[in-house]
Design an enzyme around this catalytic site. Structure first.
Site, short mmCIF file in Angstrom:
data_model
loop_
_atom_site.label_atom_id
_atom_site.label_comp_id
_atom_site.label_asym_id
_atom_site.label_seq_id
_atom_site.Cartn_x
_atom_site.Cartn_y
_atom_site.Cartn_z
N SER A 47 0.85 -1.28 0.08
CA SER A 47 0.04 -0.08 0.04
C SER A 47 0.87 1.20 0.19
O SER A 47 1.61 1.65 0.92
CB SER A 47 -0.93 -0.02 1.37
OG SER A 47 -1.64 1.35 1.33
N HIS A 70 -0.78 -0.88 -4.38
CA HIS A 70 -2.10 -0.83 -3.79
C HIS A 70 -2.26 0.79 -3.68
O HIS A 70 -1.54 1.24 -3.05
CB HIS A 70 -2.33 -1.45 -2.68
CG HIS A 70 -3.91 -1.50 -2.13
ND1 HIS A 70 -4.74 -2.23 -2.36
CD2 HIS A 70 -4.26 -0.82 -0.96
CE1 HIS A 70 -5.84 -1.69 -1.74
NE2 HIS A 70 -5.54 -0.96 -0.88
N ASP A 124 -4.62 3.85 -2.28
CA ASP A 124 -5.79 4.05 -1.46
C ASP A 124 -6.39 5.55 -1.69
O ASP A 124 -5.57 6.52 -1.10
CB ASP A 124 -5.34 3.58 0.26
CG ASP A 124 -5.08 2.49 0.57
OD1 ASP A 124 -6.19 1.69 0.39
OD2 ASP A 124 -4.00 1.94 0.86
N MET A 168 -8.85 8.23 -0.38
CA MET A 168 -10.04 8.46 0.46
C MET A 168 -10.38 10.16 0.55
O MET A 168 -9.51 10.90 0.08
CB MET A 168 -9.24 8.45 1.95
CG MET A 168 -8.61 7.16 2.27
SD MET A 168 -7.82 7.00 3.81
CE MET A 168 -6.84 5.55 3.66
N HIS A 173 -7.94 1.23 -4.82
CA HIS A 173 -9.09 0.95 -3.70
C HIS A 173 -9.62 2.15 -3.54
O HIS A 173 -9.14 3.00 -2.62
CB HIS A 173 -8.40 0.45 -2.31
CG HIS A 173 -9.15 0.20 -1.33
ND1 HIS A 173 -8.59 -0.10 -0.12
CD2 HIS A 173 -10.65 0.06 -1.07
CE1 HIS A 173 -9.72 -0.04 0.89
NE2 HIS A 173 -10.89 0.04 0.12
N MET A 179 -12.11 4.25 -1.55
CA MET A 179 -13.00 4.64 -0.18
C MET A 179 -13.53 6.20 -0.34
O MET A 179 -13.08 7.08 0.54
CB MET A 179 -12.06 4.61 1.00
CG MET A 179 -11.21 3.28 1.25
SD MET A 179 -10.11 3.30 2.36
CE MET A 179 -8.52 3.28 1.05
N MET A 222 -11.92 -5.99 4.17
CA MET A 222 -11.23 -4.99 5.06
C MET A 222 -10.86 -5.84 6.57
O MET A 222 -11.88 -6.18 7.05
CB MET A 222 -12.08 -3.86 5.25
CG MET A 222 -12.00 -2.86 4.11
SD MET A 222 -10.53 -2.21 3.40
CE MET A 222 -9.47 -1.68 4.76
N GLY A 240 -3.72 3.84 7.89
CA GLY A 240 -2.76 2.69 7.98
C GLY A 240 -2.18 2.43 9.41
O GLY A 240 -2.68 3.09 10.29
N ASP A 253 -6.91 -6.38 3.38
CA ASP A 253 -6.48 -5.28 3.61
C ASP A 253 -6.43 -4.77 5.17
O ASP A 253 -7.55 -4.41 5.60
CB ASP A 253 -7.19 -3.95 2.72
CG ASP A 253 -6.42 -2.97 2.41
OD1 ASP A 253 -5.37 -2.58 3.18
OD2 ASP A 253 -7.12 -1.86 2.00
N GLY A 291 -3.48 -4.27 8.63
CA GLY A 291 -3.03 -5.11 9.50
C GLY A 291 -2.22 -6.59 9.24
O GLY A 291 -1.93 -7.36 10.12
N SER A 326 2.07 -0.37 6.32
CA SER A 326 3.11 -0.17 7.46
C SER A 326 4.28 -1.26 7.45
O SER A 326 5.25 -0.93 7.66
CB SER A 326 2.73 0.49 8.56
OG SER A 326 1.57 -0.64 8.93
C1 DX5 Z 1 -6.71 1.27 5.11
C2 DX5 Z 1 -6.24 1.24 3.84
C3 DX5 Z 1 -5.18 0.31 3.63
C4 DX5 Z 1 -3.94 0.53 4.61
C5 DX5 Z 1 -3.29 -0.61 5.05
O1 DX5 Z 1 -7.88 2.09 4.97
O2 DX5 Z 1 -7.16 0.61 2.91
O3 DX5 Z 1 -4.74 -0.16 2.35
O4 DX5 Z 1 -2.84 1.27 3.72
O5 DX5 Z 1 -2.31 -0.50 5.95
P1 DX5 Z 1 -1.67 -1.53 7.04
O6 DX5 Z 1 -0.90 -2.39 6.04
O7 DX5 Z 1 -0.52 -0.55 7.54
O8 DX5 Z 1 -2.60 -1.90 7.82
ZN ZN Z 2 -6.68 -0.12 0.78
#
Ligand code: DX5
Ligand code: ZN
Length: 216
Positions: A8, A33, A35, A37, A66, A68, A137, A144, A175, A177, A198
């Site tokens: 990501s 990936h 993201d 938002m 992705h 959001m 999710m 993240g 996606d 953790g 992360s």
């Molecule tokens: C969260 C995102 C993820 C995020 C994951 O809303 O969709 O893609 O970057 O981050 P980690 O891998 O640190 O949980």
């Molecule tokens: Zn994502």
């Protein structure tokens, strides 16, 4: 087949985007990936079309985008234009999900649907054969670095069962953790693709971390 790894870019160094894109190019990762938002669907704003376009300029692997955002249909053509190869919308943001999926496919992209932690995978049964990807999710979307929600593992197994029963070719992506421990459990439950932000970018050697995820 080995698990697909999609780092990501939300966790990359935004002052060194080209460097980080080139690191992913060199690594064993399969996809980027991305993201997006909007501060409405999720309580955070990330980046938008111009940044995707800039990353695409250097990326040599597919862009797994992705969204959001609310009302994603409005922007499907723009995301194609900016370089998305696979476009994922949220179930919770699409009152006319079948139409959204067809719209993505009509723009020659693979179509994905993401499910928030509270959304039951069974709700996708009517469209599952139209999908290229389901994104589960394993954190509440928006940030993240959050803690993995364990129920995601069960959801993967349930969804896998539905995919087999219906003869769908949809891949299951997770996606939030993801690390080596949660990744192992997810792959065992039937996950095809892992997003990791992360865990990859905050590690000492991101290329090695990606290689370790590929071994799961
Ligand atoms: C969260 C995102 C993820 C995020 C994951 O809303 O969709 O893609 O970057 O981050 P980690 O891998 O640190 O949980
Ligand atoms: Zn994502």
């Amino acid at each position: 087949m080995s698990v697909i790894v999609s780092p990501s870019m939300l966790s990359c160094d935004f002052a060194n985007v080209q460097r980080d894109v080139e690191m992913i190019n060199r690594s064993e990762a399969d996809w980027f990936h991305i993201d997006i938002m909007d501060g409405v669907f999720v309580p955070n704003i990330s980046f938008g079309l111009p940044v995707l376009k800039a990353m695409k300029k250097y990326a040599t692997k597919p862009m797994d985008v992705h969204l959001m955002i609310v009302e994603p249909d409005k922007y499907v053509a723009d995301f194609k234009e900016a370089g998305a190869d696979l476009l994922t919308v949220h179930y919770e943001a699409c009152p006319h999900l079948h139409r959204s999926i067809q719209l993505i496919k009509s723009h020659d992209m693979q179509a994905g649907v993401a499910l928030n932690p509270h959304t039951n995978p069974e709700l996708l049964r009517s469209v599952i054969r139209d999908l290229d990807l389901v994104l589960i999710m394993s954190v509440n979307p928006g940030f993240g670095g959050q803690k993995f929600i364990d129920q995601a593992v069960e959801k993967v197994a349930e969804l896998k069962k539905m995919i087999v029963e219906t003869g769908s070719s949809a891949k299951i992506e997770i996606d939030g953790g993801v690390n080596l421990e949660t990744g192992r459990r997810l792959v065992d439950a039937g996950a095809d693709a892992l997003v990791a932000g992360s865990f990859v970018f905050k590690s000492e050697d991101p290329e090695k971390t990606i290689a370790a995820l590929k071994q799961l």
